[in-house]
Design a protein around this motif. Structure first.
Motif, PDB file in Angstrom:
ATOM      1  N   VAL A 137       3.725 -12.976 -51.101  1.00  0.00           N
ATOM      2  CA  VAL A 137       3.299 -13.532 -52.388  1.00  0.00           C
ATOM      3  C   VAL A 137       2.712 -12.390 -53.216  1.00  0.00           C
ATOM      4  O   VAL A 137       1.680 -11.824 -52.859  1.00  0.00           O
ATOM      5  CB  VAL A 137       2.251 -14.651 -52.197  1.00  0.00           C
ATOM      6  N   ALA A 181       1.592  -3.219 -53.143  1.00  0.00           N
ATOM      7  CA  ALA A 181       1.285  -3.653 -51.769  1.00  0.00           C
ATOM      8  C   ALA A 181       2.401  -4.554 -51.254  1.00  0.00           C
ATOM      9  O   ALA A 181       2.915  -4.361 -50.139  1.00  0.00           O
ATOM     10  CB  ALA A 181      -0.058  -4.378 -51.732  1.00  0.00           C
ATOM     11  N   GLU A 194       7.010 -14.065 -56.927  1.00  0.00           N
ATOM     12  CA  GLU A 194       6.205 -13.461 -58.003  1.00  0.00           C
ATOM     13  C   GLU A 194       6.032 -14.478 -59.124  1.00  0.00           C
ATOM     14  O   GLU A 194       6.999 -15.086 -59.568  1.00  0.00           O
ATOM     15  CB  GLU A 194       6.910 -12.193 -58.505  1.00  0.00           C
ATOM     16  N   SER A 236       5.008 -13.827 -62.207  1.00  0.00           N
ATOM     17  CA  SER A 236       5.375 -13.273 -63.502  1.00  0.00           C
ATOM     18  C   SER A 236       6.903 -13.334 -63.693  1.00  0.00           C
ATOM     19  O   SER A 236       7.637 -13.682 -62.772  1.00  0.00           O
ATOM     20  CB  SER A 236       4.872 -11.830 -63.535  1.00  0.00           C
ATOM     21  N   THR A 261       4.771 -19.492 -59.091  1.00  0.00           N
ATOM     22  CA  THR A 261       3.364 -19.324 -58.714  1.00  0.00           C
ATOM     23  C   THR A 261       3.119 -20.089 -57.423  1.00  0.00           C
ATOM     24  O   THR A 261       3.272 -21.312 -57.380  1.00  0.00           O
ATOM     25  CB  THR A 261       2.438 -19.866 -59.825  1.00  0.00           C
ATOM     26  N   LEU A 290      -2.330  -5.125 -72.817  1.00  0.00           N
ATOM     27  CA  LEU A 290      -1.358  -4.199 -72.199  1.00  0.00           C
ATOM     28  C   LEU A 290      -0.072  -4.926 -71.801  1.00  0.00           C
ATOM     29  O   LEU A 290       1.034  -4.409 -71.974  1.00  0.00           O
ATOM     30  CB  LEU A 290      -1.982  -3.526 -70.964  1.00  0.00           C
ATOM     31  N   THR A 344      -8.101   1.701 -66.977  1.00  0.00           N
ATOM     32  CA  THR A 344      -7.567   0.604 -67.783  1.00  0.00           C
ATOM     33  C   THR A 344      -7.919   0.850 -69.244  1.00  0.00           C
ATOM     34  O   THR A 344      -7.093   0.654 -70.141  1.00  0.00           O
ATOM     35  CB  THR A 344      -8.149  -0.746 -67.303  1.00  0.00           C
ATOM     36  N   VAL A 404      -5.380 -21.393 -57.578  1.00  0.00           N
ATOM     37  CA  VAL A 404      -4.159 -22.158 -57.314  1.00  0.00           C
ATOM     38  C   VAL A 404      -3.802 -22.168 -55.836  1.00  0.00           C
ATOM     39  O   VAL A 404      -3.342 -23.167 -55.298  1.00  0.00           O
ATOM     40  CB  VAL A 404      -2.950 -21.608 -58.115  1.00  0.00           C
ATOM     41  N   LEU A 405      -4.036 -21.051 -55.180  1.00  0.00           N
ATOM     42  CA  LEU A 405      -3.667 -20.976 -53.759  1.00  0.00           C
ATOM     43  C   LEU A 405      -4.445 -21.985 -52.935  1.00  0.00           C
ATOM     44  O   LEU A 405      -3.912 -22.649 -52.064  1.00  0.00           O
ATOM     45  CB  LEU A 405      -4.000 -19.587 -53.221  1.00  0.00           C
ATOM     46  N   GLY A 441      -3.535  -5.027 -50.019  1.00  0.00           N
ATOM     47  CA  GLY A 441      -3.668  -4.495 -51.376  1.00  0.00           C
ATOM     48  C   GLY A 441      -4.984  -4.879 -52.018  1.00  0.00           C
ATOM     49  O   GLY A 441      -5.990  -5.122 -51.344  1.00  0.00           O
ATOM     50  N   ALA A 446      -5.930  -7.528 -53.229  1.00  0.00           N
ATOM     51  CA  ALA A 446      -6.417  -8.851 -52.801  1.00  0.00           C
ATOM     52  C   ALA A 446      -7.322  -8.716 -51.585  1.00  0.00           C
ATOM     53  O   ALA A 446      -8.139  -9.589 -51.293  1.00  0.00           O
ATOM     54  CB  ALA A 446      -5.234  -9.760 -52.468  1.00  0.00           C
ATOM     55  N   GLN A 473      -9.936  -4.242 -56.675  1.00  0.00           N
ATOM     56  CA  GLN A 473      -9.132  -3.383 -57.563  1.00  0.00           C
ATOM     57  C   GLN A 473      -9.263  -1.925 -57.131  1.00  0.00           C
ATOM     58  O   GLN A 473     -10.358  -1.400 -56.992  1.00  0.00           O
ATOM     59  CB  GLN A 473      -9.614  -3.567 -59.003  1.00  0.00           C
ATOM     60  N   VAL A 500      -2.844   2.542 -56.728  1.00  0.00           N
ATOM     61  CA  VAL A 500      -1.479   2.273 -56.279  1.00  0.00           C
ATOM     62  C   VAL A 500      -1.274   2.836 -54.867  1.00  0.00           C
ATOM     63  O   VAL A 500      -0.703   2.179 -53.989  1.00  0.00           O
ATOM     64  CB  VAL A 500      -0.478   2.897 -57.280  1.00  0.00           C
TER      65      VAL A 500
HETATM   66  C1  LIG Z   1      -4.298  -1.338 -66.543  1.00  0.00           C
HETATM   67  C2  LIG Z   1      -4.325  -0.748 -65.176  1.00  0.00           C
HETATM   68  C3  LIG Z   1      -3.912   0.555 -64.996  1.00  0.00           C
HETATM   69  C4  LIG Z   1      -3.934   1.125 -63.734  1.00  0.00           C
HETATM   70  N1  LIG Z   1      -3.532   2.417 -63.601  1.00  0.00           N
HETATM   71  C5  LIG Z   1      -3.508   2.975 -62.375  1.00  0.00           C
HETATM   72  C6  LIG Z   1      -3.063   4.312 -62.208  1.00  0.00           C
HETATM   73  O1  LIG Z   1      -2.724   5.006 -63.171  1.00  0.00           O
HETATM   74  N2  LIG Z   1      -3.029   4.819 -60.945  1.00  0.00           N
HETATM   75  C7  LIG Z   1      -3.389   4.079 -59.857  1.00  0.00           C
HETATM   76  O2  LIG Z   1      -3.302   4.578 -58.736  1.00  0.00           O
HETATM   77  N3  LIG Z   1      -3.824   2.803 -59.985  1.00  0.00           N
HETATM   78  C8  LIG Z   1      -3.890   2.236 -61.222  1.00  0.00           C
HETATM   79  N4  LIG Z   1      -4.333   0.943 -61.357  1.00  0.00           N
HETATM   80  C9  LIG Z   1      -4.655   0.162 -60.145  1.00  0.00           C
HETATM   81  C10 LIG Z   1      -3.363  -0.294 -59.439  1.00  0.00           C
HETATM   82  O3  LIG Z   1      -2.392  -0.676 -60.385  1.00  0.00           O
HETATM   83  C11 LIG Z   1      -3.641  -1.426 -58.458  1.00  0.00           C
HETATM   84  O4  LIG Z   1      -4.633  -0.993 -57.547  1.00  0.00           O
HETATM   85  C12 LIG Z   1      -2.376  -1.825 -57.679  1.00  0.00           C
HETATM   86  O5  LIG Z   1      -1.341  -2.210 -58.549  1.00  0.00           O
HETATM   87  C13 LIG Z   1      -2.687  -2.974 -56.706  1.00  0.00           C
HETATM   88  O6  LIG Z   1      -1.499  -3.395 -56.120  1.00  0.00           O
HETATM   89  P1  LIG Z   1      -1.332  -4.860 -55.486  1.00  0.00           P
HETATM   90  O7  LIG Z   1       0.070  -4.926 -55.020  1.00  0.00           O
HETATM   91  O8  LIG Z   1      -2.423  -5.107 -54.526  1.00  0.00           O
HETATM   92  O9  LIG Z   1      -1.578  -5.877 -56.694  1.00  0.00           O
HETATM   93  P2  LIG Z   1      -0.905  -6.043 -58.133  1.00  0.00           P
HETATM   94  O10 LIG Z   1      -0.219  -4.803 -58.574  1.00  0.00           O
HETATM   95  O11 LIG Z   1      -1.988  -6.584 -58.989  1.00  0.00           O
HETATM   96  O12 LIG Z   1       0.211  -7.162 -57.896  1.00  0.00           O
HETATM   97  C14 LIG Z   1      -0.130  -8.488 -57.566  1.00  0.00           C
HETATM   98  C15 LIG Z   1       1.007  -9.400 -57.974  1.00  0.00           C
HETATM   99  O13 LIG Z   1       0.792 -10.707 -57.433  1.00  0.00           O
HETATM  100  C16 LIG Z   1       1.228 -11.666 -58.377  1.00  0.00           C
HETATM  101  N5  LIG Z   1       0.571 -12.946 -58.061  1.00  0.00           N
HETATM  102  C17 LIG Z   1      -0.760 -13.224 -58.103  1.00  0.00           C
HETATM  103  N6  LIG Z   1      -0.994 -14.500 -57.723  1.00  0.00           N
HETATM  104  C18 LIG Z   1       0.213 -15.047 -57.433  1.00  0.00           C
HETATM  105  C19 LIG Z   1       0.626 -16.345 -56.997  1.00  0.00           C
HETATM  106  N7  LIG Z   1      -0.262 -17.326 -56.759  1.00  0.00           N
HETATM  107  N8  LIG Z   1       1.955 -16.566 -56.811  1.00  0.00           N
HETATM  108  C20 LIG Z   1       2.875 -15.569 -57.041  1.00  0.00           C
HETATM  109  N9  LIG Z   1       2.525 -14.327 -57.458  1.00  0.00           N
HETATM  110  C21 LIG Z   1       1.215 -14.061 -57.645  1.00  0.00           C
HETATM  111  C22 LIG Z   1       0.788 -11.064 -59.702  1.00  0.00           C
HETATM  112  O14 LIG Z   1       1.498 -11.635 -60.789  1.00  0.00           O
HETATM  113  C23 LIG Z   1       1.124  -9.589 -59.484  1.00  0.00           C
HETATM  114  O15 LIG Z   1       2.439  -9.298 -59.896  1.00  0.00           O
HETATM  115  C24 LIG Z   1      -4.362   0.363 -62.619  1.00  0.00           C
HETATM  116  C25 LIG Z   1      -4.798  -0.950 -62.800  1.00  0.00           C
HETATM  117  C26 LIG Z   1      -4.789  -1.500 -64.064  1.00  0.00           C
HETATM  118  C27 LIG Z   1      -5.277  -2.906 -64.255  1.00  0.00           C
END
Ligand SMILES: Cc1cc2nc3c(=O)[nH]c(=O)nc-3n(C[C@H](O)[C@H](O)[C@H](O)COP(=O)(O)OP(=O)(O)OC[C@H]3O[C@@H](n4cnc5c(N)ncnc54)[C@H](O)[C@@H]3O)c2cc1C
Ligand code: SF4
Length: 505
Positions: free
Chosen positions: A151, A156, A175, A177, A217, A263, A294, A410-411, A446, A448, A452, A455
């Motif tokens: 999910v 991550a 996803e 989105s 979602t 953004l 950000t 929601v979860l 990730g 979650a 925060q 990447v």
């Molecule tokens: C504006 C911004 C800029 C950044 N720039 C950098 C950078 O330059 N370099 C860097 O290293 N880090 C950066 N970061 C931090 C980095 O992007 C995050 O730490 C990273 O993307 C986290 O990855 P993730 O897979 O855990 O979560 P995310 O990338 O947040 O992905 C989570 C996904 O889960 C989906 N989702 C959530 N709930 C549900 C649901 N119930 N059902 C289905 N889908 C769902 C969301 O829509 C999303 O697509 C930035 C963060 C932000 C906000």
């Protein structure tokens, strides 16, 4: 070690950028990469340290001295393979990672670090150009018959999908989105990370057998309970997207937006020409509240939308210019930096407490009242300076003050047993099982899990979580590559001691 005297002979050289006036005319990437010759020199600067701190500083445990060696000696394919063995998306980290490896580089004790990030960028791009990263699906005989639902499709979720698919499990990513990629797609702007690169990685995963479903979602369109029944394991990689708010007077005034709304809207309008942009910084005095990445992305986006002026304010004091006793080497140095977006002309003000938003009669924002503050570093608190509040004019305010946890509402409404959560608003894990939640076949990775972050940490979490899931599904230790550590390369590298046993995927 490619060249024993390289670090003495060559200085650090980095990628350069197009000038701000040129680059803010569009949302394209603006990096001028290093030439092959310059890259070879940078690789030659690596000292192949007995204890390579770079490798420990990297959340993925990238085997940096080894790829530097192969790049210097002309075996670029081997250099790429070594990088790819620990990092699923080198072109992405080569662009957006703040490179904690460079802060840990031994050379950085008294000289500028090896240009590791630029090398990573180049290896990722050369691999794509030469199709070294072409899809390589696991054979049918490798399929285990086990099904995993992921999910969230951020770094991550994508890294976990890649690893588990290669381990032979059938993976489907859900996803909410309209596009795959999480913050790689909507969050990090196109000028920092071309969305075509994200799409390239998604296409590879898809060609290797990973299934994707967008616009779904979990918790609303499909319940977590139903996923748990249909799939052998579920990974929650839903990020930490709840923005920190600023609940002060006139917060409800028009033109005060969360950074992510601004953004996302900007990127959607670039990717989809039928999409009508909701927000615009054109001709506006933009105020960005929050001094982090950000906030920087809001600045760069505002300038590209032709903002009149951009000011960024920060509660914290201006960081020191060089390391101090609070951040000794090899820890990451939280020193004063100017991001490429800030260099495009933003005014930055530190140690500011926003007291209230000022609104017009029509209830649209026209500025803020603030008080300068003085920080007490020992007590880690601040006091307001005496005197009346001052004003900053603004007709668009972007709130970029970090995130307070995951969107779990929601979860949770569809589960009989509730997911355990932490005080930080992230998903809790079981003792001694860092990626396992309190629900039997549900895992987390990730932002979650860790809040925060970066990447590179999300990719690392996705990989480690995949190992935990693989081990759970197969009821034995996972054969997926473990995060490497400095001890995995005990002998210094020389022409006769090449490491041929890396697992490529
Ligand atoms: C504006 C911004 C800029 C950044 N720039 C950098 C950078 O330059 N370099 C860097 O290293 N880090 C950066 N970061 C931090 C980095 O992007 C995050 O730490 C990273 O993307 C986290 O990855 P993730 O897979 O855990 O979560 P995310 O990338 O947040 O992905 C989570 C996904 O889960 C989906 N989702 C959530 N709930 C549900 C649901 N119930 N059902 C289905 N889908 C769902 C969301 O829509 C999303 O697509 C930035 C963060 C932000 C906000
Ligand atoms: S810390 Fe790593 S990159 Fe830096 S010189 Fe040593 S081996 Fe090379």
């Amino acid at each position: 070690m490619g060249k024993t005297t390289g670090f003495l002979e060559y200085s650090r050289e980095e990628q350069t950028y197009l000038p701000p006036k040129v680059r803010i005319k569009n949302f394209n990437e603006f990096v001028k990469p290093l030439t092959a010759k310059a890259l070879t020199k940078q690789a030659a600067r690596c000292m192949d340290c007995g204890t390579p701190f770079c490798h420990i500083g990297c959340p993925l445990g990238n085997i940096i001295p080894d790829f530097n060696h192969y790049l210097y000696t002309g075996n670029t394919l081997r250099a790429y393979e070594i990088l790819r063995a620990t990092n699923n998306f080198p072109s992405i980290t080569g662009r957006v990672c703040p490179a904690p490896c460079e802060s840990s580089c031994v050379l950085a004790i008294n000289k500028p670090a090896v240009a590791i990030k630029n090398i990573e960028y180049a290896l990722g791009d050369v691999a794509r150009e030469n199709k070294w990263d072409a899809a390589s699906p696991p054979g049918l005989e490798a399929r285990t018959g086990k099904k995993v639902a992921i999910v969230g499709s951020g770094p991550a979720g994508l890294a976990a999908a890649d690893q588990l698919n290669q381990a032979g499990h059938s993976v489907k990513v859900f996803e909410k989105s309209d596009r795959i990629g999480g913050l790689l797609m909507y969050g990090i702007p196109n000028f920092k990370l071309n969305k075509k690169l994200v799409e390239h990685e998604i296409a590879r995963l898809s060609n290797e057998g990973v299934a994707f479903q967008v616009g779904t979602t979990i918790g609303r369109d499909l319940s977590l309970a139903s996923l748990r029944k249909e799939y052998d394991a579920v990974i929650l990689a839903i990020g930490a997207s709840i923005p920190r708010d600023l609940k002060i007077e006139n917060r409800s005034a028009g033109n005060i937006l969360f950074a992510m709304d601004f953004l996302t809207d900007a990127t959607k309008s670039i990717l989809d020409n039928r999409y009508n942009r909701k927000y615009s910084a054109a001709g506006k005095n933009v105020l960005v509240i929050g001094g982090g990445d950000t906030g920087s992305d809001c600045i760069g986006t505002s300038f590209r939308q032709q903002a009149k002026r951009v000011t960024q304010i920060e509660l914290l004091p201006k960081p020191p210019a060089t390391r101090d006793e609070t951040m000794p080497w090899p820890h990451y140095d939280h020193i004063f930096r100017v991001s490429s977006s800030q260099a495009e002309g933003a005014k930055r003000v530190f140690s500011i407490l926003t007291k209230k938003f000022v609104a017009t009669k029509e209830h649209t924002v026209q500025g803020i009242h603030y008080k300068p503050i003085v920080w007490d570093h020992k007590k880690k608190n601040f006091t307001e300076q005496p005197g009346t509040a001052r004003t900053i004019q603004a007709d668009l305010v972007l709130l970029a003050m970090g995130f307070t946890g995951s969107d779990l509402a929601v979860l949770e409404c569809n589960t009989t047993k509730k997911l355990a959560v932490t005080r930080q608003g992230t998903i809790a894990t079981e003792q001694n099982h860092p990626y396992r939640t309190n629900l039997s076949n549900v895992f987390v990775a990730g932002d979650a899990r860790r809040g925060q972050s970066l990447v590179v940490w999300a990719i690392s979490e996705g990989r480690e979580c995949a190992r935990a899931v693989d081990s759970f599904l197969c009821a034995k230790p996972s054969a997926l590559a473990a995060k490497s550590s400095a001890s995995s390369r005990m002998a210094p590298l020389n022409a006769n001691s090449v490491h041929e046993n890396y697992e490529i995927r």
